[in-house]
Design a protein around this motif. Structure first.
Motif, PDB file in Angstrom:
ATOM      1  N   TRP A 143       0.797  -1.216   0.000  1.00 41.81           N
ATOM      2  CA  TRP A 143       0.000   0.000   0.000  1.00 41.81           C
ATOM      3  C   TRP A 143       0.836   1.277   0.000  1.00 41.81           C
ATOM      4  O   TRP A 143       0.287   2.370  -0.025  1.00 41.81           O
ATOM      5  N   VAL A 144       2.170   1.154   0.042  1.00 46.83           N
ATOM      6  CA  VAL A 144       3.057   2.328   0.037  1.00 46.83           C
ATOM      7  C   VAL A 144       4.007   2.181  -1.149  1.00 46.83           C
ATOM      8  O   VAL A 144       4.706   1.168  -1.263  1.00 46.83           O
ATOM      9  N   ALA A 145       4.044   3.197  -2.019  1.00 50.96           N
ATOM     10  CA  ALA A 145       4.749   3.074  -3.301  1.00 50.96           C
ATOM     11  C   ALA A 145       6.196   2.610  -3.148  1.00 50.96           C
ATOM     12  O   ALA A 145       6.620   1.655  -3.799  1.00 50.96           O
ATOM     13  N   VAL A 146       6.987   3.264  -2.294  1.00 51.48           N
ATOM     14  CA  VAL A 146       8.400   2.916  -2.164  1.00 51.48           C
ATOM     15  C   VAL A 146       8.551   1.529  -1.556  1.00 51.48           C
ATOM     16  O   VAL A 146       9.366   0.719  -2.010  1.00 51.48           O
ATOM     17  N   LEU A 147       7.759   1.225  -0.526  1.00 50.43           N
ATOM     18  CA  LEU A 147       7.839  -0.098   0.105  1.00 50.43           C
ATOM     19  C   LEU A 147       7.382  -1.188  -0.853  1.00 50.43           C
ATOM     20  O   LEU A 147       7.872  -2.318  -0.802  1.00 50.43           O
ATOM     21  N   ARG A 148       6.451  -0.864  -1.729  1.00 53.49           N
ATOM     22  CA  ARG A 148       5.976  -1.845  -2.707  1.00 53.49           C
ATOM     23  C   ARG A 148       7.123  -2.311  -3.605  1.00 53.49           C
ATOM     24  O   ARG A 148       7.136  -3.447  -4.069  1.00 53.49           O
ATOM     25  N   VAL A 149       8.073  -1.433  -3.843  1.00 53.25           N
ATOM     26  CA  VAL A 149       9.242  -1.776  -4.653  1.00 53.25           C
ATOM     27  C   VAL A 149      10.265  -2.550  -3.823  1.00 53.25           C
ATOM     28  O   VAL A 149      10.851  -3.533  -4.292  1.00 53.25           O
ATOM     29  N   LEU A 150      10.487  -2.122  -2.575  1.00 53.90           N
ATOM     30  CA  LEU A 150      11.588  -2.651  -1.775  1.00 53.90           C
ATOM     31  C   LEU A 150      11.265  -3.914  -0.989  1.00 53.90           C
ATOM     32  O   LEU A 150      12.130  -4.774  -0.822  1.00 53.90           O
ATOM     33  N   VAL A 151      10.041  -4.033  -0.483  1.00 52.48           N
ATOM     34  CA  VAL A 151       9.717  -5.163   0.406  1.00 52.48           C
ATOM     35  C   VAL A 151       9.915  -6.522  -0.279  1.00 52.48           C
ATOM     36  O   VAL A 151      10.473  -7.438   0.343  1.00 52.48           O
ATOM     37  N   PRO A 152       9.485  -6.712  -1.538  1.00 55.45           N
ATOM     38  CA  PRO A 152       9.758  -8.011  -2.166  1.00 55.45           C
ATOM     39  C   PRO A 152      11.253  -8.329  -2.246  1.00 55.45           C
ATOM     40  O   PRO A 152      11.671  -9.458  -1.975  1.00 55.45           O
ATOM     41  N   GLY A 168      -1.650  -8.444  -3.126  1.00 56.58           N
ATOM     42  CA  GLY A 168      -1.899  -8.024  -4.503  1.00 56.58           C
ATOM     43  C   GLY A 168      -3.371  -8.001  -4.847  1.00 56.58           C
ATOM     44  O   GLY A 168      -3.856  -7.069  -5.501  1.00 56.58           O
ATOM     45  N   LEU A 169      -4.101  -9.015  -4.377  1.00 57.87           N
ATOM     46  CA  LEU A 169      -5.526  -9.082  -4.681  1.00 57.87           C
ATOM     47  C   LEU A 169      -6.311  -7.983  -3.956  1.00 57.87           C
ATOM     48  O   LEU A 169      -7.146  -7.300  -4.561  1.00 57.87           O
ATOM     49  N   LEU A 170      -6.026  -7.798  -2.666  1.00 50.97           N
ATOM     50  CA  LEU A 170      -6.703  -6.747  -1.906  1.00 50.97           C
ATOM     51  C   LEU A 170      -6.437  -5.371  -2.520  1.00 50.97           C
ATOM     52  O   LEU A 170      -7.332  -4.535  -2.653  1.00 50.97           O
ATOM     53  N   TRP A 171      -5.187  -5.127  -2.885  1.00 52.17           N
ATOM     54  CA  TRP A 171      -4.778  -3.851  -3.473  1.00 52.17           C
ATOM     55  C   TRP A 171      -5.481  -3.617  -4.804  1.00 52.17           C
ATOM     56  O   TRP A 171      -6.011  -2.535  -5.062  1.00 52.17           O
ATOM     57  N   ALA A 172      -5.508  -4.639  -5.655  1.00 52.22           N
ATOM     58  CA  ALA A 172      -6.133  -4.497  -6.971  1.00 52.22           C
ATOM     59  C   ALA A 172      -7.627  -4.214  -6.844  1.00 52.22           C
ATOM     60  O   ALA A 172      -8.170  -3.349  -7.534  1.00 52.22           O
ATOM     61  N   VAL A 173      -8.298  -4.935  -5.960  1.00 55.11           N
ATOM     62  CA  VAL A 173      -9.739  -4.726  -5.752  1.00 55.11           C
ATOM     63  C   VAL A 173      -9.995  -3.302  -5.265  1.00 55.11           C
ATOM     64  O   VAL A 173     -10.874  -2.591  -5.781  1.00 55.11           O
ATOM     65  N   ALA A 174      -9.216  -2.866  -4.260  1.00 51.84           N
ATOM     66  CA  ALA A 174      -9.449  -1.548  -3.659  1.00 51.84           C
ATOM     67  C   ALA A 174      -9.177  -0.418  -4.654  1.00 51.84           C
ATOM     68  O   ALA A 174      -9.999   0.501  -4.797  1.00 51.84           O
ATOM     69  N   VAL A 175      -8.047  -0.465  -5.356  1.00 51.67           N
ATOM     70  CA  VAL A 175      -7.660   0.651  -6.232  1.00 51.67           C
ATOM     71  C   VAL A 175      -8.548   0.715  -7.475  1.00 51.67           C
ATOM     72  O   VAL A 175      -9.011   1.800  -7.864  1.00 51.67           O
ATOM     73  N   ALA A 176      -8.811  -0.427  -8.100  1.00 50.79           N
ATOM     74  CA  ALA A 176      -9.665  -0.425  -9.294  1.00 50.79           C
ATOM     75  C   ALA A 176     -11.085   0.012  -8.951  1.00 50.79           C
ATOM     76  O   ALA A 176     -11.703   0.789  -9.682  1.00 50.79           O
ATOM     77  N   THR A 177     -11.594  -0.462  -7.816  1.00 55.25           N
ATOM     78  CA  THR A 177     -12.947  -0.077  -7.396  1.00 55.25           C
ATOM     79  C   THR A 177     -13.011   1.409  -7.067  1.00 55.25           C
ATOM     80  O   THR A 177     -14.003   2.079  -7.357  1.00 55.25           O
ATOM     81  N   LEU A 178     -11.943   1.929  -6.474  1.00 59.63           N
ATOM     82  CA  LEU A 178     -11.881   3.359  -6.174  1.00 59.63           C
ATOM     83  C   LEU A 178     -11.964   4.189  -7.455  1.00 59.63           C
ATOM     84  O   LEU A 178     -12.684   5.189  -7.522  1.00 59.63           O
ATOM     85  N   GLY A 179     -11.232   3.770  -8.498  1.00 56.79           N
ATOM     86  CA  GLY A 179     -11.317   4.465  -9.782  1.00 56.79           C
ATOM     87  C   GLY A 179     -12.708   4.386 -10.374  1.00 56.79           C
ATOM     88  O   GLY A 179     -13.233   5.371 -10.905  1.00 56.79           O
TER      89      GLY A 179
END
Length: 201
Positions: free
Chosen positions: A119-128, A149-160
């Motif tokens: 859920w945080v752009a920089v951490l999304r790159v570094l944590v994996p 990944g699934l929770l994030w995709a559902v939340a962001v796409a639905t928000l749009g």
């Protein structure tokens, strides 16, 4: 604003889905997320789903698969090369890295860090990368990666999707014009930037 949204909606659905898949997939695997957060294209995908009839579920699936595959590649890179892989990144990207924060998060939270980091752009790159470098088990990373990944995709796409619907409703029912909405967006963006600068100092 209507012209912008109409232009987005006019894109071929396959192009939109390809972008919704590709950008999240490249975030962690190529460090692209340090420059262009994946939320941007997933939000646009949600908007297009509302405006053009593109199925929202297709946007969610494309975003989730792209996000999970990209993070899996990032994990494998970290497992094989360790944090040293980040030393090969361009200097403009390295300046945005917060390695200590990512390390602490993975060390303290384990698999939960993979879900939270999404859920945080920089951490999304570094944590994996840090998860792989720290020796986190593949199965542990795998289920956390799919969940996040699934929770994030559902939340962001639905928000749009809902954001586009709300814009239409406000403009039609309440008579709020495009420039008023743009002004509100600019003010909110400036407030967010000011808060970010204040925390940084």
């Amino acid at each position: 604003m209507d012209r912008v949204l109409a232009g987005i909606a006019a894109l071929p659905p396959l192009v939109v889905l390809a972008l919704v898949f590709l950008l999240p997939a490249l975030e962690s695997s190529t460090l692209l997320g340090l420059l262009i957060p994946g939320e941007t294209v997933v939000l646009v995908g949600g908007v297009v789903a509302h405006l053009s009839g593109l199925p929202l579920w297709a946007v969610i699936v494309a975003a989730a698969v792209g996000a999970c595959l990209g993070d899996q590649v990032g994990y494998l890179l970290g497992r094989r090369y360790g944090p040293g892989v980040l030393a090969r990144a361009p200097a403009v990207l390295r300046r945005r890295l917060d390695l200590n924060r990512a390390r602490r998060l993975v060390a303290d939270r384990g698999a939960v860090a993979v879900v939270i980091g999404r859920w945080v752009a920089v951490l999304r790159v570094l944590v994996p990368l840090m998860s792989g470098a720290s020796g986190m088990r593949r199965s542990t990373f795998g289920w956390a990666n799919v969940t996040g990944g699934l929770l994030w995709a559902v939340a962001v796409a639905t928000l749009g999707y809902l954001g586009s619907a709300s814009y239409r409703y406000l403009e039609r029912e309440l008579g709020i014009g495009t420039y008023t909405l743009l002004a509100v967006i600019v003010v909110l963006a400036l407030l967010a930037f000011w808060r970010h600068r204040r925390r940084a100092h």
